[in-house]
Scaffold this active site. Structure first.
Site, PDB file in Angstrom:
ATOM      1  N   GLU A  92       0.280  -1.410  -0.014  1.00  0.00           N
ATOM      2  CA  GLU A  92       0.019   0.296   0.297  1.00  0.00           C
ATOM      3  C   GLU A  92       1.084   0.810  -0.400  1.00  0.00           C
ATOM      4  O   GLU A  92       1.931   1.015   0.352  1.00  0.00           O
ATOM      5  CB  GLU A  92      -0.744  -0.013   1.118  1.00  0.00           C
ATOM      6  CG  GLU A  92      -1.860  -1.096   1.150  1.00  0.00           C
ATOM      7  CD  GLU A  92      -2.714  -1.500   2.251  1.00  0.00           C
ATOM      8  OE1 GLU A  92      -2.762  -0.007   3.256  1.00  0.00           O
ATOM      9  OE2 GLU A  92      -3.161  -2.625   2.706  1.00  0.00           O
ATOM     10  N   CYS A 105       3.490   8.718   0.846  1.00  0.00           N
ATOM     11  CA  CYS A 105       3.844   7.598   1.742  1.00  0.00           C
ATOM     12  C   CYS A 105       4.226   6.251   1.580  1.00  0.00           C
ATOM     13  O   CYS A 105       3.126   5.886   0.811  1.00  0.00           O
ATOM     14  CB  CYS A 105       3.394   7.442   3.036  1.00  0.00           C
ATOM     15  SG  CYS A 105       3.154   6.080   4.903  1.00  0.00           S
ATOM     16  N   CYS A 112       5.374  -6.947   7.756  1.00  0.00           N
ATOM     17  CA  CYS A 112       5.728  -6.546   8.708  1.00  0.00           C
ATOM     18  C   CYS A 112       5.926  -8.106  10.070  1.00  0.00           C
ATOM     19  O   CYS A 112       5.669  -8.324  10.082  1.00  0.00           O
ATOM     20  CB  CYS A 112       5.517  -5.146   8.929  1.00  0.00           C
ATOM     21  SG  CYS A 112       6.823  -4.674  10.862  1.00  0.00           S
ATOM     22  N   CYS A 116       3.786  -4.753  16.550  1.00  0.00           N
ATOM     23  CA  CYS A 116       3.405  -3.760  17.284  1.00  0.00           C
ATOM     24  C   CYS A 116       1.447  -4.268  16.637  1.00  0.00           C
ATOM     25  O   CYS A 116       1.010  -4.392  16.181  1.00  0.00           O
ATOM     26  CB  CYS A 116       3.193  -2.451  16.357  1.00  0.00           C
ATOM     27  SG  CYS A 116       5.258  -2.239  16.309  1.00  0.00           S
ATOM     28  N   CYS A 119      -1.074  -2.165  15.116  1.00  0.00           N
ATOM     29  CA  CYS A 119      -0.630  -1.731  14.365  1.00  0.00           C
ATOM     30  C   CYS A 119      -1.846  -2.765  12.594  1.00  0.00           C
ATOM     31  O   CYS A 119      -1.028  -4.327  12.975  1.00  0.00           O
ATOM     32  CB  CYS A 119       0.598  -1.697  13.266  1.00  0.00           C
ATOM     33  SG  CYS A 119       1.113  -1.650  11.409  1.00  0.00           S
ATOM     34  N   GLU A 160       9.608  -2.106   8.595  1.00  0.00           N
ATOM     35  CA  GLU A 160      10.057  -1.764   9.325  1.00  0.00           C
ATOM     36  C   GLU A 160      11.383  -1.274   8.144  1.00  0.00           C
ATOM     37  O   GLU A 160      11.942  -2.347   7.614  1.00  0.00           O
ATOM     38  CB  GLU A 160      10.341  -2.593  10.338  1.00  0.00           C
ATOM     39  CG  GLU A 160      12.184  -2.188  11.019  1.00  0.00           C
ATOM     40  CD  GLU A 160      11.508  -0.831  11.482  1.00  0.00           C
ATOM     41  OE1 GLU A 160      12.599   0.706  10.836  1.00  0.00           O
ATOM     42  OE2 GLU A 160      11.140  -0.381  11.595  1.00  0.00           O
ATOM     43  N   SER A 191      11.129   5.946   8.923  1.00  0.00           N
ATOM     44  CA  SER A 191      10.352   6.298  10.112  1.00  0.00           C
ATOM     45  C   SER A 191      11.269   4.976  10.800  1.00  0.00           C
ATOM     46  O   SER A 191      11.356   3.628   9.589  1.00  0.00           O
ATOM     47  CB  SER A 191       8.696   5.900  10.553  1.00  0.00           C
ATOM     48  OG  SER A 191       8.437   5.517  11.264  1.00  0.00           O
ATOM     49  N   SER A 214       8.898   5.361  16.169  1.00  0.00           N
ATOM     50  CA  SER A 214       7.407   5.235  16.579  1.00  0.00           C
ATOM     51  C   SER A 214       8.500   5.264  17.668  1.00  0.00           C
ATOM     52  O   SER A 214       8.265   4.265  18.195  1.00  0.00           O
ATOM     53  CB  SER A 214       7.628   4.379  15.751  1.00  0.00           C
ATOM     54  OG  SER A 214       6.857   4.546  13.821  1.00  0.00           O
ATOM     55  N   LEU A 215       7.405   5.480  18.966  1.00  0.00           N
ATOM     56  CA  LEU A 215       8.317   5.490  20.063  1.00  0.00           C
ATOM     57  C   LEU A 215       6.246   4.821  20.892  1.00  0.00           C
ATOM     58  O   LEU A 215       6.823   4.160  21.382  1.00  0.00           O
ATOM     59  CB  LEU A 215       8.418   7.408  20.556  1.00  0.00           C
ATOM     60  CG  LEU A 215       8.873   6.967  22.840  1.00  0.00           C
ATOM     61  CD1 LEU A 215      10.440   6.004  22.499  1.00  0.00           C
ATOM     62  CD2 LEU A 215       9.259   8.634  22.353  1.00  0.00           C
ATOM     63  N   HIS A 216       5.209   5.648  21.144  1.00  0.00           N
ATOM     64  CA  HIS A 216       4.072   5.320  21.366  1.00  0.00           C
ATOM     65  C   HIS A 216       4.049   5.351  22.811  1.00  0.00           C
ATOM     66  O   HIS A 216       2.715   4.647  23.582  1.00  0.00           O
ATOM     67  CB  HIS A 216       4.022   4.035  21.018  1.00  0.00           C
ATOM     68  CG  HIS A 216       4.032   4.157  19.187  1.00  0.00           C
ATOM     69  ND1 HIS A 216       3.373   5.261  18.476  1.00  0.00           N
ATOM     70  CD2 HIS A 216       4.197   3.361  18.316  1.00  0.00           C
ATOM     71  CE1 HIS A 216       3.421   5.378  17.291  1.00  0.00           C
ATOM     72  NE2 HIS A 216       4.089   4.700  16.688  1.00  0.00           N
ATOM     73  N   ASN A 290      -5.828   5.439  15.310  1.00  0.00           N
ATOM     74  CA  ASN A 290      -6.491   4.714  14.596  1.00  0.00           C
ATOM     75  C   ASN A 290      -7.221   3.259  15.016  1.00  0.00           C
ATOM     76  O   ASN A 290      -6.234   2.432  15.286  1.00  0.00           O
ATOM     77  CB  ASN A 290      -6.191   3.927  13.173  1.00  0.00           C
ATOM     78  CG  ASN A 290      -5.990   5.204  12.279  1.00  0.00           C
ATOM     79  OD1 ASN A 290      -6.853   5.887  11.793  1.00  0.00           O
ATOM     80  ND2 ASN A 290      -4.479   5.230  11.717  1.00  0.00           N
TER      81      ASN A 290
END
Length: 347
Positions: A92, A105, A112, A116, A119, A160, A191, A214-216, A290
């Site tokens: 995508e 993007c 992946c 996560c 995700c 990633e 990222s 990507s900390l989160h 999301n």
């Protein structure tokens, strides 16, 4: 003999290969120009003799993407693509319009491995890495389809990037080359969830791109629950690598922080984050997460009042922070969900 991916080659590499094969140098230049223009077969190279085209087909292949699905937001015009690759896999990409121009993007892997919990891409599983040419092709296909010039690239789609380090670095060199798409490094963001050894390698490249982490989460317990990579590289190790990256490149790091209701959005989380980032050349980008109804835990995004309170706390501590503008909300513009629906249909 396996065919060579000619679109992943630098112009100098093609020139050398053509010289060794006895082809004139100007033929290599012609071929490279056609590749940059986005042709998908040697037959489209109209100024090449048929004999040369036949020989090229015996040695090389041209990687590309085909548009499987295209969704356009009625809200803001954001475009989401489901691309089909030469081997039938799907990835995508998303094209967004800003005042300064168009940003794409792109994906760097088919699926992946990072797992996560919030995700959609990770829920669809991992198939393989993308080549540099397949990354380039996403940009060119979007440009040709919309008759636009894309000026900014974000490596924040499926996959990633630092788990596909060699191909991503080659892509960065290709896409920024004046002989290729000529998109400057300062217009590229990469990222990563935090593969530390590769952050150290990337620092040595001294690319002038924007590194987004990507900390989160602001503590190891929370981050390990939602991002398995934290079990291998904890927050202190990650932030140490970030500080070294800044010192090597003199570039500000952007920390991506998905606001997940009841998980990482409390006042205490904000204060902890501020303490960890104090004094660092950085920016925090808060993302209303999301909702993914098939993800474990069924995570929901934080309310706007909670997000604003989080912002206030970070600013009080002197942290540069913004709330990411949501684009393409009506087409699920975040990556992973189109591929997953396609895999369901195939099964």
């Amino acid at each position: 003999m396996a065919l060579v991916d000619i679109k992943s080659m630098f112009k100098a590499e093609i020139l050398e290969a053509f010289k060794n094969a006895g082809y004139p140098a100007y033929r290599a230049s012609q071929v490279y120009l056609w590749l940059v223009k986005g042709v998908k077969s040697f037959d489209e190279m109209r100024n090449l003799p048929k004999g040369l085209i036949s020989e090229l087909k015996e040695k090389y292949y041209i990687a590309g993407v085909e548009i499987e699905r295209k969704l356009i937001s009625k809200i803001d015009g954001t475009i989401k693509y489901l691309f089909r690759l030469n081997d039938g896999e799907h990835i995508e990409a998303v094209v967004m319009s800003y005042k300064h121009g168009y940003t794409i993007c792109i994906s760097t892997q088919v699926g992946c491995k990072m797992g996560c919990k919030f995700c959609a891409t990770g829920m669809g599983g991992f198939s393989r890495n993308l080549t540099a040419s397949e990354m380039i092709s996403q940009i060119k296909e979007a440009e040709l389809d919309n008759e636009i010039r894309i000026s900014n690239v974000v490596l924040m789609g499926m996959g990633e990037p630092l788990d596909n380090y060699k191909n991503v670095v080659k892509f960065l060199r290709l896409v920024s080359s004046k002989e290729n798409l000529n998109i400057g490094m300062r217009h590229i963001s990469l990222s990563t969830c935090g593969i530390i050894d590769k952050i150290y390698e990337l620092a040595e490249e001294k690319f002038q791109l924007t590194l987004s982490i990507s900390l989160h989460a602001s503590d190891d317990l929370t981050r390990s629950k939602i991002m398995p990579i934290n079990n291998k590289y904890n927050l202190d190790e990650l932030l140490t690598a970030c500080r070294l990256y800044i010192s090597k490149t003199n570039r500000r790091i952007s920390f991506e922080y998905a606001m997940i209701a009841g998980v990482n959005d409390s006042d205490e989380c904000a204060k902890c984050l501020a303490e960890k980032l104090r004094g660092m050349l950085c920016h925090v980008n808060l993302i209303p997460a999301n909702g993914i109804d098939f993800a474990p835990g069924n995570y929901k995004k934080s309310g706007m009042e909670r997000i604003k309170k989080f912002v206030n706390i970070l600013e009080k501590y002197g942290i540069n922070v913004t709330i990411r503008r949501t684009l393409g909300a009506d087409i699920n513009a975040s990556c992973g969900q189109l591929r997953r629906s396609t895999k369901k249909v195939e099964v």
